[in-house]
Structure formats: C-alpha cells, structure tokens
Motif scaffolding. Structure first.
Motif, PDB file in Angstrom:
ATOM      1  N   ALA A 141      -0.848   6.765  -5.347  1.00 39.36           N
ATOM      2  CA  ALA A 141      -1.207   6.714  -3.920  1.00 39.36           C
ATOM      3  C   ALA A 141      -2.458   5.883  -3.683  1.00 39.36           C
ATOM      4  O   ALA A 141      -3.422   5.955  -4.443  1.00 39.36           O
ATOM      5  N   ASP A 142      -2.441   5.091  -2.595  1.00 38.49           N
ATOM      6  CA  ASP A 142      -3.667   4.437  -2.143  1.00 38.49           C
ATOM      7  C   ASP A 142      -4.407   5.363  -1.202  1.00 38.49           C
ATOM      8  O   ASP A 142      -5.607   5.276  -1.039  1.00 38.49           O
ATOM      9  N   PHE A 143      -3.639   6.230  -0.553  1.00 36.59           N
ATOM     10  CA  PHE A 143      -4.259   7.155   0.380  1.00 36.59           C
ATOM     11  C   PHE A 143      -3.384   8.397   0.498  1.00 36.59           C
ATOM     12  O   PHE A 143      -2.173   8.298   0.647  1.00 36.59           O
ATOM     13  N   ILE A 144      -4.013   9.587   0.429  1.00 33.91           N
ATOM     14  CA  ILE A 144      -3.286  10.856   0.610  1.00 33.91           C
ATOM     15  C   ILE A 144      -3.938  11.562   1.797  1.00 33.91           C
ATOM     16  O   ILE A 144      -5.172  11.658   1.848  1.00 33.91           O
ATOM     17  N   GLY A 145      -3.147  12.050   2.734  1.00 31.89           N
ATOM     18  CA  GLY A 145      -3.783  12.725   3.864  1.00 31.89           C
ATOM     19  C   GLY A 145      -2.805  13.364   4.816  1.00 31.89           C
ATOM     20  O   GLY A 145      -1.605  13.450   4.536  1.00 31.89           O
ATOM     21  N   ASP A 146      -3.335  13.804   5.957  1.00 32.38           N
ATOM     22  CA  ASP A 146      -2.479  14.419   6.984  1.00 32.38           C
ATOM     23  C   ASP A 146      -1.954  13.343   7.937  1.00 32.38           C
ATOM     24  O   ASP A 146      -2.271  12.153   7.781  1.00 32.38           O
ATOM     25  N   SER A 147      -1.182  13.760   8.913  1.00 32.51           N
ATOM     26  CA  SER A 147      -0.504  12.796   9.785  1.00 32.51           C
ATOM     27  C   SER A 147      -1.487  11.893  10.539  1.00 32.51           C
ATOM     28  O   SER A 147      -1.224  10.708  10.713  1.00 32.51           O
ATOM     29  N   LEU A 148      -2.609  12.452  10.989  1.00 30.00           N
ATOM     30  CA  LEU A 148      -3.568  11.643  11.748  1.00 30.00           C
ATOM     31  C   LEU A 148      -4.211  10.585  10.840  1.00 30.00           C
ATOM     32  O   LEU A 148      -4.261   9.399  11.179  1.00 30.00           O
ATOM     33  N   VAL A 161       0.870  -1.164   0.000  1.00 31.84           N
ATOM     34  CA  VAL A 161       0.000   0.000   0.000  1.00 31.84           C
ATOM     35  C   VAL A 161       0.915   1.225   0.000  1.00 31.84           C
ATOM     36  O   VAL A 161       1.976   1.208   0.636  1.00 31.84           O
ATOM     37  N   ILE A 162       0.538   2.256  -0.771  1.00 26.01           N
ATOM     38  CA  ILE A 162       1.364   3.470  -0.820  1.00 26.01           C
ATOM     39  C   ILE A 162       0.623   4.599  -0.096  1.00 26.01           C
ATOM     40  O   ILE A 162      -0.447   5.034  -0.534  1.00 26.01           O
ATOM     41  N   LEU A 163       1.186   5.021   1.042  1.00 25.22           N
ATOM     42  CA  LEU A 163       0.589   6.100   1.842  1.00 25.22           C
ATOM     43  C   LEU A 163       1.361   7.388   1.567  1.00 25.22           C
ATOM     44  O   LEU A 163       2.595   7.391   1.593  1.00 25.22           O
ATOM     45  N   VAL A 164       0.635   8.469   1.316  1.00 20.98           N
ATOM     46  CA  VAL A 164       1.271   9.706   0.843  1.00 20.98           C
ATOM     47  C   VAL A 164       0.822  10.900   1.697  1.00 20.98           C
ATOM     48  O   VAL A 164      -0.382  11.170   1.805  1.00 20.98           O
ATOM     49  N   HIS A 165       1.786  11.607   2.286  1.00 17.99           N
ATOM     50  CA  HIS A 165       1.410  12.836   3.013  1.00 17.99           C
ATOM     51  C   HIS A 165       1.077  13.926   1.998  1.00 17.99           C
ATOM     52  O   HIS A 165       1.665  13.979   0.907  1.00 17.99           O
ATOM     53  N   SER A 166       0.152  14.819   2.383  1.00 19.62           N
ATOM     54  CA  SER A 166      -0.319  15.820   1.431  1.00 19.62           C
ATOM     55  C   SER A 166       0.719  16.896   1.083  1.00 19.62           C
ATOM     56  O   SER A 166       0.464  17.705   0.198  1.00 19.62           O
ATOM     57  N   TYR A 167       1.894  16.898   1.706  1.00 12.35           N
ATOM     58  CA  TYR A 167       2.959  17.816   1.286  1.00 12.35           C
ATOM     59  C   TYR A 167       3.858  17.197   0.204  1.00 12.35           C
ATOM     60  O   TYR A 167       4.825  17.824  -0.233  1.00 12.35           O
ATOM     61  N   GLN A 168       3.578  15.968  -0.180  1.00 13.48           N
ATOM     62  CA  GLN A 168       4.411  15.309  -1.191  1.00 13.48           C
ATOM     63  C   GLN A 168       4.185  15.921  -2.580  1.00 13.48           C
ATOM     64  O   GLN A 168       3.130  16.509  -2.839  1.00 13.48           O
ATOM     65  N   VAL A 172       1.257  10.243  25.715  1.00 13.99           N
ATOM     66  CA  VAL A 172       0.336  10.244  24.573  1.00 13.99           C
ATOM     67  C   VAL A 172       0.943  11.056  23.429  1.00 13.99           C
ATOM     68  O   VAL A 172       1.685  12.009  23.670  1.00 13.99           O
ATOM     69  N   VAL A 173       0.621  10.645  22.223  1.00 18.60           N
ATOM     70  CA  VAL A 173       1.055  11.370  21.018  1.00 18.60           C
ATOM     71  C   VAL A 173      -0.129  12.233  20.572  1.00 18.60           C
ATOM     72  O   VAL A 173      -1.276  11.964  20.935  1.00 18.60           O
ATOM     73  N   CYS A 174       0.152  13.288  19.801  1.00 20.64           N
ATOM     74  CA  CYS A 174      -0.953  14.027  19.172  1.00 20.64           C
ATOM     75  C   CYS A 174      -0.511  14.440  17.774  1.00 20.64           C
ATOM     76  O   CYS A 174       0.676  14.349  17.440  1.00 20.64           O
ATOM     77  N   THR A 175      -1.457  14.869  16.959  1.00 19.48           N
ATOM     78  CA  THR A 175      -1.133  15.479  15.666  1.00 19.48           C
ATOM     79  C   THR A 175      -1.764  16.869  15.692  1.00 19.48           C
ATOM     80  O   THR A 175      -2.477  17.208  16.655  1.00 19.48           O
ATOM     81  N   SER A 176      -1.564  17.626  14.623  1.00 19.20           N
ATOM     82  CA  SER A 176      -2.147  18.973  14.630  1.00 19.20           C
ATOM     83  C   SER A 176      -3.684  18.905  14.564  1.00 19.20           C
ATOM     84  O   SER A 176      -4.357  19.853  14.930  1.00 19.20           O
ATOM     85  N   ALA A 177      -4.225  17.758  14.107  1.00 14.50           N
ATOM     86  CA  ALA A 177      -5.686  17.636  13.982  1.00 14.50           C
ATOM     87  C   ALA A 177      -6.371  17.330  15.316  1.00 14.50           C
ATOM     88  O   ALA A 177      -7.564  17.546  15.456  1.00 14.50           O
ATOM     89  N   ASN A 178      -5.607  16.803  16.292  1.00 10.40           N
ATOM     90  CA  ASN A 178      -6.269  16.439  17.561  1.00 10.40           C
ATOM     91  C   ASN A 178      -5.573  17.029  18.797  1.00 10.40           C
ATOM     92  O   ASN A 178      -5.960  16.727  19.920  1.00 10.40           O
ATOM     93  N   ALA A 179      -4.542  17.869  18.584  1.00 14.23           N
ATOM     94  CA  ALA A 179      -3.742  18.373  19.718  1.00 14.23           C
ATOM     95  C   ALA A 179      -4.602  19.109  20.741  1.00 14.23           C
ATOM     96  O   ALA A 179      -4.473  18.875  21.945  1.00 14.23           O
TER      97      ALA A 179
END
Ligand code: 13P
Ligand code: SF4
Length: 313
Positions: free
Chosen positions: A35-42, A20-27, A125-132
């Motif tokens: 890409a199989d999926f493009i998105g943010d870190s979360l 599976v190819i996962l791609v961050h949206s800054y690529q 715990v970890v967080c991303t910018s979407a759930n911080a």
C-alpha cells in the motif's frame, strides 16, 4: 508465487507503471505491504484527488474506485476485484432518489460516499462517516434528505437536531451489532471502553463511550493507550480488521473486537494475487459517464471543501 514474491513483483510493477495503491483499512492485512496509503473513506478520497500517479489501484469496494475516477478522471482507475460491491451502495438508485426529491423539493440532499455515482450526481453534497456530523450541521437550517445509511443519518439527526428525511439503507456488517454483543463483550472483557462506528444501530450507539469513523476509532485508541489505568482496555465496534490491526500493533494492550461476525466479505474479496493481476493486466478498469461524473464531482468537491473548512479527519 508466495506472498513475499507477490509483494516484490507488485512493487516492481507499481514503479514501472507509475501506479499508486490505495487501501481501505478493512482490507486484508496481506495487502498492507504494497500500500502507498491505508485509510478511511475520507482520507482515501483526498489521496485520490491529489495523486500525480498515472494509475490508481483501489483496494476497496466499487463506490471507492468510482469516487477515485470521478475525482481523478484522467487517471486509469483499477478495482482488483470486480465483484467487490458494497451492498449498502446498491440500496439507493437515481430513480428512487429523484422521486424522493420531488416529494421534498426544498430539501438539501446529503449522500454518504457509500453510494453509486448516479446517486451522488443527484445529490448536493457527499459525506463520509468522518465528516457527516459537520456537514449536516452546516446545512441544518434546511430540510435534509440523507441517503443511503439510515443509522448514520439518524445519528447526525440526534447530534445536530436537523430535520432529516432518512433513507432505508444500512451496512449489514454494522447493522448486525446488538445489545447482546455488547453484553457478552463487556462480560468477557471488563473495564473496557466501547468504541463504535456510526453505521451501527441506535441502541448500540447509545451505549458506546465513543462514536467515530474507522480512523477516528484508531486515533482514539492510539491517543488513549498511554492514559489507561491498570487492566483497562478497548472494545472495537466496527469491521474486525480495525481491531485486528490495533491488536497486532499493540500486542500487550487489551484490545478486542466487539463481535467476530463483523466481517465485510466484499472488502475481503481483494487478495494479493488479485492486486498483482490487476496491475499486470490493468483490470478491472472503472469508467463513469461524463454527464454523471461532472454532477457527482460537484457533490464530492463540496464535501472536500467543507471538510477542509471544518478540519474534519
Ligand atoms: P469509513 O471508512 O468512512 O469509516 O467507512 C467505513 C465503511 O463502511 C466503508 O465501507
Ligand atoms: Fe459496504 Fe458495510 Fe462493507 Fe463498508 S463495511 S463496504 S458499508 S458492506
């Protein structure tokens, strides 16, 4: 091989190897067709945790592939460009965090996903910018150590009123946004709302009309395009790829990047050529020592559970 041939070969190899190819949206956008999926870190962490592929090719930076390996240890995780390393993730290490924890033994450690596995392993715990903000809100009755991004930490402190000890890390791409950039952009593009990523400095966040992660910014634009008055538009204050992708999708709308200097060169190290070689040679494989992995997994799993509970996206 030209790009079209490379895309065909990558798709063929991907099927053959059950990858599976996962791609961050800054690529780079040249990666998008494979890409199989493009998105943010979360969203990418969620995909990495649930995939049933045998191999994950992570088009992003080191900490993202490492997080995928922590979440899916039985899968082969490949980072196509071994030198795609996030400078912010290098601004904290296990030793310095252990020292900080000794100073504030009662504190909960909340660590931004843009960090090493070792730092995650030292965190609650970890967080991303979407759930911080949601995660800080959840722990706000306690003292909090927030690592490594001082701007995201200070934004969470501002919104929730939590007692937060900030780390001194930052993302050079967002840290360089200035009031001058906003002045110029607003002058060149009047009647636009300003959307910014919370990795940006406080004075920039204070002027923004909307603050959100990369997918929250994209969603805001898509939900508001139809509601615009004549001549209104959007100024996008994050890595240029987000504004570029929105411009491409909505060519008739007024969508501008806040500043052309907002380029993450580490994210751009991955090219279509490298994705092809990565799949072909199964390089560079990411490994995480088991003792670190198990502790870091606990912090990542806690994030995923809390994100489900709060409906963060
Ligand atoms: P998000 O993907 O969480 O918006 O973070 C942006 C970023 O800087 C990733 O490195
Ligand atoms: Fe790191 Fe910033 Fe690049 Fe994200 S955009 S990978 S935080 S340097």
């Amino acid at each position: 091989m030209n790009d079209k041939e490379l895309v065909e070969k990558i798709i063929e190899l991907k099927k053959k190897k059950n990858a599976v190819i996962l791609v961050h949206s800054y690529q780079r956008q040249e990666i998008h067709p494979v890409a199989d999926f493009i998105g943010d870190s979360l969203a990418l962490a969620r995909e990495a945790a649930k995939t049933d592929a045998d191999m994950i090719v992570f088009c992003g930076v080191d900490f993202m592939a490492e997080s995928a390996k922590i979440l899916s240890p039985k899968k082969k995780v490949i980072l196509p460009s071994a030198d795609a390393k996030c400078p912010m993730a290098m601004m904290a290490n296990g030793d310095s965090l252990r020292k900080m924890k000794k100073k504030y033994p009662e504190a909960v450690v909340i660590t931004y996903i843009n960090s090493s596995a070792e730092v995650k392993a030292e965190s609650d715990v970890v967080c991303t910018s979407a759930n911080a903000v949601d995660i800080v809100e959840f722990y706000k009755e306690k003292k909090i150590i927030f690592t490594p991004d001082k701007h995201l930490g200070s934004y969470c402190k501002e919104v929730t009123g939590a007692d937060i000890v900030l780390w001194d890390g930052y993302c050079y791409v967002h840290d360089e946004f200035s009031i001058g950039d906003i002045y110029i952009a607003k002058h060149e593009h009047p009647n636009c709302v300003l959307l910014v990523h919370p990795e940006s400095p406080k004075d920039v966040l204070e002027i923004a009309d909307f603050i959100g992660s990369t997918s929250q910014i994209t969603r805001f634009v898509e939900e508001n395009i139809g509601k615009l008055e004549d001549n209104e538009g959007f100024i996008i204050g994050t890595e240029v790829e987000i504004g570029n992708a929105l411009q491409k999708k909505y060519p008739k709308e007024r969508i501008y990047n806040l500043a052309d200097h907002a380029v993450c060169t580490q994210m751009k190290r991955t090219t279509l050529d490298k994705v092809y070689n990565a799949l072909l040679n199964e390089e560079t494989e990411i490994f995480v020592d088991d003792d670190i992995r198990i502790k870091a997994l606990k912090a990542l799993d806690t994030m995923l559970e809390l994100s489900e509970k709060f409906g963060s996206k």
